[in-house]
Motif scaffolding. Sequence first.
Motif, PDB file in Angstrom:
ATOM      1  N   SER A 241       8.449   3.878  -8.575  1.00  0.00           N
ATOM      2  CA  SER A 241       8.938   3.852  -7.201  1.00  0.00           C
ATOM      3  C   SER A 241       7.842   3.267  -6.317  1.00  0.00           C
ATOM      4  N   PRO A 242       8.190   2.538  -5.263  1.00  0.00           N
ATOM      5  CA  PRO A 242       7.167   1.864  -4.464  1.00  0.00           C
ATOM      6  C   PRO A 242       6.036   2.756  -3.987  1.00  0.00           C
ATOM      7  N   GLU A 243       6.349   3.983  -3.543  1.00  0.00           N
ATOM      8  CA  GLU A 243       5.291   4.847  -3.011  1.00  0.00           C
ATOM      9  C   GLU A 243       4.353   5.360  -4.106  1.00  0.00           C
ATOM     10  N   LEU A 244       4.759   5.215  -5.364  1.00  0.00           N
ATOM     11  CA  LEU A 244       3.942   5.673  -6.494  1.00  0.00           C
ATOM     12  C   LEU A 244       3.378   4.506  -7.289  1.00  0.00           C
ATOM     13  N   ARG A 245       3.548   3.302  -6.803  1.00  0.00           N
ATOM     14  CA  ARG A 245       3.244   2.106  -7.592  1.00  0.00           C
ATOM     15  C   ARG A 245       1.749   1.854  -7.676  1.00  0.00           C
ATOM     16  N   ALA A 246       1.274   1.643  -8.894  1.00  0.00           N
ATOM     17  CA  ALA A 246      -0.141   1.417  -9.140  1.00  0.00           C
ATOM     18  C   ALA A 246      -0.556   0.034  -8.649  1.00  0.00           C
ATOM     19  N   PRO A 247      -1.816  -0.123  -8.235  1.00  0.00           N
ATOM     20  CA  PRO A 247      -2.282  -1.419  -7.699  1.00  0.00           C
ATOM     21  C   PRO A 247      -2.056  -2.584  -8.647  1.00  0.00           C
ATOM     22  N   GLU A 248      -2.328  -2.397  -9.947  1.00  0.00           N
ATOM     23  CA  GLU A 248      -2.177  -3.501 -10.892  1.00  0.00           C
ATOM     24  C   GLU A 248      -0.728  -3.940 -11.026  1.00  0.00           C
ATOM     25  N   VAL A 249       0.200  -3.008 -10.788  1.00  0.00           N
ATOM     26  CA  VAL A 249       1.621  -3.349 -10.842  1.00  0.00           C
ATOM     27  C   VAL A 249       2.001  -4.168  -9.622  1.00  0.00           C
ATOM     28  N   LEU A 267       1.344  12.445  -7.708  1.00  0.00           N
ATOM     29  CA  LEU A 267       2.050  13.720  -7.814  1.00  0.00           C
ATOM     30  C   LEU A 267       1.174  14.877  -7.363  1.00  0.00           C
ATOM     31  N   VAL A 268      -0.073  14.901  -7.820  1.00  0.00           N
ATOM     32  CA  VAL A 268      -0.987  15.974  -7.429  1.00  0.00           C
ATOM     33  C   VAL A 268      -1.204  15.963  -5.918  1.00  0.00           C
ATOM     34  N   HIS A 269      -1.360  14.780  -5.348  1.00  0.00           N
ATOM     35  CA  HIS A 269      -1.503  14.666  -3.894  1.00  0.00           C
ATOM     36  C   HIS A 269      -0.287  15.249  -3.184  1.00  0.00           C
ATOM     37  N   GLU A 270       0.909  14.924  -3.669  1.00  0.00           N
ATOM     38  CA  GLU A 270       2.139  15.404  -3.044  1.00  0.00           C
ATOM     39  C   GLU A 270       2.248  16.926  -3.106  1.00  0.00           C
ATOM     40  N   LEU A 271       1.955  17.497  -4.276  1.00  0.00           N
ATOM     41  CA  LEU A 271       2.110  18.939  -4.443  1.00  0.00           C
ATOM     42  C   LEU A 271       1.124  19.728  -3.596  1.00  0.00           C
ATOM     43  N   THR A 272      -0.092  19.219  -3.460  1.00  0.00           N
ATOM     44  CA  THR A 272      -1.148  19.987  -2.791  1.00  0.00           C
ATOM     45  C   THR A 272      -1.226  19.747  -1.294  1.00  0.00           C
ATOM     46  N   THR A 273      -0.699  18.617  -0.826  1.00  0.00           N
ATOM     47  CA  THR A 273      -0.747  18.330   0.615  1.00  0.00           C
ATOM     48  C   THR A 273       0.627  18.377   1.271  1.00  0.00           C
ATOM     49  N   GLY A 274       1.689  18.320   0.467  1.00  0.00           N
ATOM     50  CA  GLY A 274       3.030  18.268   1.028  1.00  0.00           C
ATOM     51  C   GLY A 274       3.427  16.906   1.526  1.00  0.00           C
ATOM     52  N   ARG A 275       2.615  15.904   1.276  1.00  0.00           N
ATOM     53  CA  ARG A 275       2.872  14.538   1.727  1.00  0.00           C
ATOM     54  C   ARG A 275       2.787  13.571   0.550  1.00  0.00           C
ATOM     55  N   PHE A 276       3.601  12.517   0.600  1.00  0.00           N
ATOM     56  CA  PHE A 276       3.409  11.433  -0.342  1.00  0.00           C
ATOM     57  C   PHE A 276       2.087  10.740  -0.033  1.00  0.00           C
ATOM     58  N   LEU A 277       1.427  10.245  -1.077  1.00  0.00           N
ATOM     59  CA  LEU A 277       0.224   9.447  -0.841  1.00  0.00           C
ATOM     60  C   LEU A 277       0.552   8.282   0.079  1.00  0.00           C
ATOM     61  N   ILE A 278       1.628   7.599  -0.223  1.00  0.00           N
ATOM     62  CA  ILE A 278       2.166   6.530   0.617  1.00  0.00           C
ATOM     63  C   ILE A 278       3.615   6.895   0.902  1.00  0.00           C
ATOM     64  N   ARG A 279       4.034   6.772   2.138  1.00  0.00           N
ATOM     65  CA  ARG A 279       5.365   7.245   2.514  1.00  0.00           C
ATOM     66  C   ARG A 279       6.435   6.569   1.660  1.00  0.00           C
ATOM     67  N   ASN A 280       7.506   7.307   1.388  1.00  0.00           N
ATOM     68  CA  ASN A 280       8.593   6.715   0.606  1.00  0.00           C
ATOM     69  C   ASN A 280       9.347   5.706   1.464  1.00  0.00           C
ATOM     70  N   ASN A 281      10.088   4.859   0.790  1.00  0.00           N
ATOM     71  CA  ASN A 281      10.826   3.764   1.443  1.00  0.00           C
ATOM     72  C   ASN A 281       9.904   2.752   2.118  1.00  0.00           C
ATOM     73  N   ILE A 282       8.656   2.681   1.667  1.00  0.00           N
ATOM     74  CA  ILE A 282       7.726   1.731   2.255  1.00  0.00           C
ATOM     75  C   ILE A 282       8.079   0.314   1.815  1.00  0.00           C
ATOM     76  N   GLU A 283       7.832  -0.650   2.678  1.00  0.00           N
ATOM     77  CA  GLU A 283       8.008  -2.045   2.312  1.00  0.00           C
ATOM     78  C   GLU A 283       6.958  -2.433   1.275  1.00  0.00           C
ATOM     79  N   GLU A 284       7.391  -3.037   0.169  1.00  0.00           N
ATOM     80  CA  GLU A 284       6.487  -3.334  -0.929  1.00  0.00           C
ATOM     81  C   GLU A 284       5.269  -4.149  -0.519  1.00  0.00           C
ATOM     82  N   MET A 285       5.450  -5.060   0.421  1.00  0.00           N
ATOM     83  CA  MET A 285       4.343  -5.940   0.810  1.00  0.00           C
ATOM     84  C   MET A 285       3.240  -5.200   1.556  1.00  0.00           C
TER      85      MET A 285
END
Length: 377
Positions: A241-249, A267-285
Motif C-alpha cells: 500500500s502506498p503509505e507502507l511502500r519501501a523506498p526501493e519500491v 506497523l510498529v509505528h502505527e501500533l505505538t503512536t496511533g498514526r500511520f508513518l505516512i498518511r494513507n491515501n497519499i499521492e505516490e509522487m
Amino acid sequence: MALAFRLVLKSGSHFVRLRLRTALFHSSMSQHQDEPLDEYRPGGYHPIKLGEIVGAYEVVRKLGWGEYSTVWQVKSLLSEKPAAMKVMKAELTDVPELHESAYLRRILTADPTHPGFPHNLHLLDEFHVEGPNGKHLCLVTELLGESLHQYANQFPHKQVPIAAVKNILPQVIMAMMYLHEECNIIHTDIKSNNILFTLPEGAVSPVLSPTPTNATVKLIDVGVACWADGVDEHFTELIQSPELRAPEVVVGAGWGKPADIWSLGCLVHELTTGRFLIRNNIEEMVIPYMHALYFGPYPRSLTTGGKYSHLFFNDDGSQLHPQPERLPLADRIRKLRPPGDTDTEELIQFLDLMLRLDPGERASLQTLLEHPWLAQN
C-alpha cells in the motif's frame, strides 16, 4: 505542518498506469459495506445466499469482501467446525500471475515444526464452484477473530498498550521468518488489517472485544505475495500500500525481503503512536519527499539506480523539488507518545533498525526478534 513541495507534485504517467493495475489487488477487505452489485456479472462475484451449501460447507454469514473476492463464514457439513471461505471472482480464478493457493499449500507443508508455522493462516480446503458468472476458486481457511487494526481502535488515540505490542510483534516476526526462510515467500502486504487474533476456545463467530496480552495472532492474506526467487515475475512493480511502500519500491530500484521489514517498521509505528508513518491515501509522487522529511536524503543507490529515480531526483542525487524542512522521525515519535513514557527512547531505537532508506541496512528478522526492547515489560 505545511510542506512546500506539496504544491508542485503531480502524478507521473507510470504511477497512474500502475495504480490502475494494482488497485484491484491492494484493496482492504471491507466489513461495513455491501460489495458493488454490478460486479455480480460474467467474470465477477459468485452469488451466495445465507444457508446455501457451497461444496461441503453451509454458508453462515458474510465476513467481508474485497475487489477480487467475497469472504464468508461457513460450517463444515462433516464436522460442523466453523471456517472462513474466500470465493474469488471468476475472471481472477485462473490468472497465472496469482498464486495464492500455491502459497497457502507451501505454508501448510514447508515445516510445521517451525515456531512461525502457527502464526500463519492455514489452508483447510480448496475447490472450484460453477455459477452463472463462471468458475470460481474457493479457499477455505481457519476462522479468525478481529484484526489488529480493529483492536487498536478500542484504545485512546488508537495506541495499543506497549505490553500488548510486545506480545504481538514476536508472533508477527516469527510468521515472517517462516515465510521468508522456510517458504521462500515475500508477503508484500504486512499491515494491521492482515494480522488477526485467533478465536477463543469454543467460539463459533468472530467477536470484537478487549484482547489480553497473551493472545495469539496470525498473519493472513498472501494473495499479493511473491516467490522470493521470482520477484521479476511478480504481476506488478508497485508492491505494498502506498503509505507502507519501501523506498526501493517507490523508485523502481528492485526489491526483496527487506521490503517486508520496512512494512513491519511502519506497523510498529502505527501500533505505538496511533498514526500511520505516512498518511494513507497519499499521492505516490509525494512518498520520497515524506521519507526525506523523516529520514534525510535517499542513498545514492536509490537516487540514481532506480527505474523511476529521474522522476524524483536530479542527476547529482538532489531532490527535484527541494524541501527546506526536516522533521526527524524520533522527534515526531516523542511528540506522539505519552509524556514521560519510559519505553519511548528504546522504541525509537527499535524502529530505526527497520526504517532504513537503504534496504541493505535494515535489520534481519532474527535480530529484531532478539532485540531487548521486546523482552522488556
